[in-house]
Design a protein around this motif. Structure first.
Motif, PDB file in Angstrom:
ATOM      1  N   ARG A  11      -5.865   5.257  -1.075  1.00  0.00           N
ATOM      2  CA  ARG A  11      -4.485   4.800  -1.207  1.00  0.00           C
ATOM      3  C   ARG A  11      -4.417   3.830  -2.369  1.00  0.00           C
ATOM      4  O   ARG A  11      -5.448   3.299  -2.817  1.00  0.00           O
ATOM      5  N   TRP A  29       0.833  -1.203   0.000  1.00  0.00           N
ATOM      6  CA  TRP A  29       0.000   0.000   0.000  1.00  0.00           C
ATOM      7  C   TRP A  29       0.870   1.256   0.000  1.00  0.00           C
ATOM      8  O   TRP A  29       1.882   1.317   0.686  1.00  0.00           O
ATOM      9  N   SER A  30       0.461   2.223  -0.770  1.00  0.00           N
ATOM     10  CA  SER A  30       1.068   3.552  -0.683  1.00  0.00           C
ATOM     11  C   SER A  30       0.588   4.235   0.592  1.00  0.00           C
ATOM     12  O   SER A  30      -0.294   3.728   1.301  1.00  0.00           O
ATOM     13  N   GLU A  31       1.181   5.386   0.926  1.00  0.00           N
ATOM     14  CA  GLU A  31       0.672   6.169   2.039  1.00  0.00           C
ATOM     15  C   GLU A  31      -0.732   6.680   1.699  1.00  0.00           C
ATOM     16  O   GLU A  31      -1.085   6.870   0.526  1.00  0.00           O
ATOM     17  N   ILE A  36       0.710  -0.438  -4.853  1.00  0.00           N
ATOM     18  CA  ILE A  36       1.799  -0.123  -5.785  1.00  0.00           C
ATOM     19  C   ILE A  36       2.875  -1.214  -5.768  1.00  0.00           C
ATOM     20  O   ILE A  36       2.892  -2.075  -4.893  1.00  0.00           O
TER      21      ILE A  36
END
Length: 441
Positions: free
Chosen positions: A337, A307-309, A340
């Motif tokens: 989010r 996961w991205s921020e 990625i």
């Protein structure tokens, strides 16, 4: 400049390689210890890192991860810098992987905090005078006598002690001759077995060992006792082989399939000690019954998504036409989010891609201020040197006591806060016995 090439032989196949790109490739990298394990062999770095779970080691001997940059867990807190009164303890973490680890909170790689192993330091005590000598330990011949003293002048404090011995011993003599009783010497070595090969169906021969009554010899005046028991001992010969038939290796089998479906793995060949098998105590075949070689499946391994921020929260609003700004009325907001860095059919991220939350809109709202409670004491900063200190603070914030939910993370926007007679405050206190700074770090 000519590039010098060399190669490795994989089960009879010569594979040329570039010297500058060769690394030791390992099947596992342990993030908690930063260590490689499961050596596969030498291959090119980019081939090894087809699998992001692998690790590699170059000429510098340092283990590195093929994965994305990731922080290790913080280490356990180290020993306190002093054994008594206040010092500091430290813990560290490391960044492993290809690239730099994100550090949005600026935690760095080292943390320092105060510690106290013992609130006071030991005070040594003093010995009393020696006591009288005790009686000799024997009634004939030579013995020992001793005397003692106590650690009481003064008594030690805070775990202190007295330096030296509490007991003293010396030789003493009764001037009376004691009889010396005989004692057996140690058994000698077992004698040789009269045969070197055991014939099937017969009882084994016996081997013999002896001892003497000389440890010590019995005295004549006064008369000492002789040794009790026999001076000889026998036992059946053991471990005698039948006529030996040594074993010999059979042919190597074909190679097993590569142990992986992507990246670097191993192949194995085996052989048996059956041409012939060892019999009647014959020697086993010397050497290994299997051998392994490195193999490469030139396919990138799956990389699971992460996961991205979370993005910033959306504007706090209400589906109806009612105004919620400054109105002590709940709205809703959401944030997103992305999953990625997923590659080569790796696993999708687990969890939700969108998050919803209640909220209050206080942007540009006039609000009365209140002082927060004192924060927790910070870690010692800087992490070395005499100027290291801890801080804590309390600040003026908006008074949200009239709202239903008083979690400040639910409030969006910047209120106009009346902080009259309410000043932000910060307290500091020094950290003691902090390590000196090393300019090389």
């Amino acid at each position: 400049m000519n590039l010098i090439l060399w190669g490795i032989v994989l089960f009879g196949i010569y594979v040329p390689q570039s010297v500058s790109q060769m690394v030791d490739c390992f099947s596992s990298f342990t993030l908690s210890r930063g260590k490689c394990s499961g050596l596969l062999g030498q291959v090119q770095k980019d081939k090894c890192c087809l699998n992001t779970n692998y690790g590699y080691q170059e000429a510098d001997g340092i283990c590195k991860s093929c994965g994305r940059p990731t922080w290790s867990e913080w280490s356990s807190w180290g020993e306190c810098t002093v054994s008594c009164r206040e010092g500091v303890t430290q813990r560290r973490r490391s960044c492993y992987g290809i690239g730099d680890c994100a550090d949005p909170e600026n935690l760095g790689t080292l943390q320092t905090k105060p510690c106290v192993k013992r609130p006071c330091c030991p005070v040594e005590g003093g010995w009393s005078e020696w006591g009288n000598w005790q009686l000799c330990s024997v009634t004939c011949g030579d013995g020992m006598k001793k005397r003692t003293r106590t650690c009481s002048e003064p008594i030690p404090e805070c775990g202190g002690s007295c330096s030296g011995a509490a007991e003293e011993a010396t030789n003493c003599s009764t001037e009376i001759i004691c009889p010396t009783h005989g004692g057996w010497s140690s058994w000698g070595r077992w004698g040789p077995c009269p045969v070197t090969c055991l014939k099937e169906g017969r009882n084994p021969e016996k081997e013999v060992r002896t001892r003497t009554c000389t440890n010590p010899l019995p005295s004549v005046v006064p008369r000492g006792n002789n040794c009790e028991g026999s001076n000889t001992d026998t036992r059946p010969c053991s471990g005698l082989p039948f006529c030996p038939d040594d074993g010999n290796w059979g042919a190597w089998t074909g190679s097993t399939p590569c142990s992986v479906t992507c990246g670097v793995g191993q192949q194995t060949q085996r052989r048996k000690c059956d041409s012939p098998k060892p019999a009647h105590g014959g020697r086993q075949c010397r050497g290994e019954d299997q051998k392994t070689g490195v193999c490469v499946v030139d396919v990138p391994c799956p990389v699971n998504g992460i996961w991205s921020e979370w993005e910033e929260w959306s504007k706090c609003k209400q589906p109806s036409t009612k105004t919620i700004r400054c109105a002590n009325r709940e709205g809703t907001r959401r944030r997103l989010r992305d999953c990625i860095e997923r590659k080569h059919d790796g696993a999708h991220c687990e969890g939700e891609i969108v998050q919803h939350s209640n909220c209050y809109d206080i942007n540009n709202c006039p609000m009365q201020g209140v002082l927060t409670e004192w924060s927790e004491w910070s870690y010692c900063k800087p992490d070395c040197g005499q100027d290291s200190e801890q801080t804590r603070e309390r600040v003026c914030v908006a008074d949200i006591s009239k709202y239903r939910f008083q979690d400040r993370s639910l409030f969006t926007g910047f209120a106009i806060i009346n902080c009259t007679n309410l000043e932000n405050d910060i307290e500091r206190k020094p950290c003691h016995n902090v390590p000196e700074c090393n300019n090389k770090e």
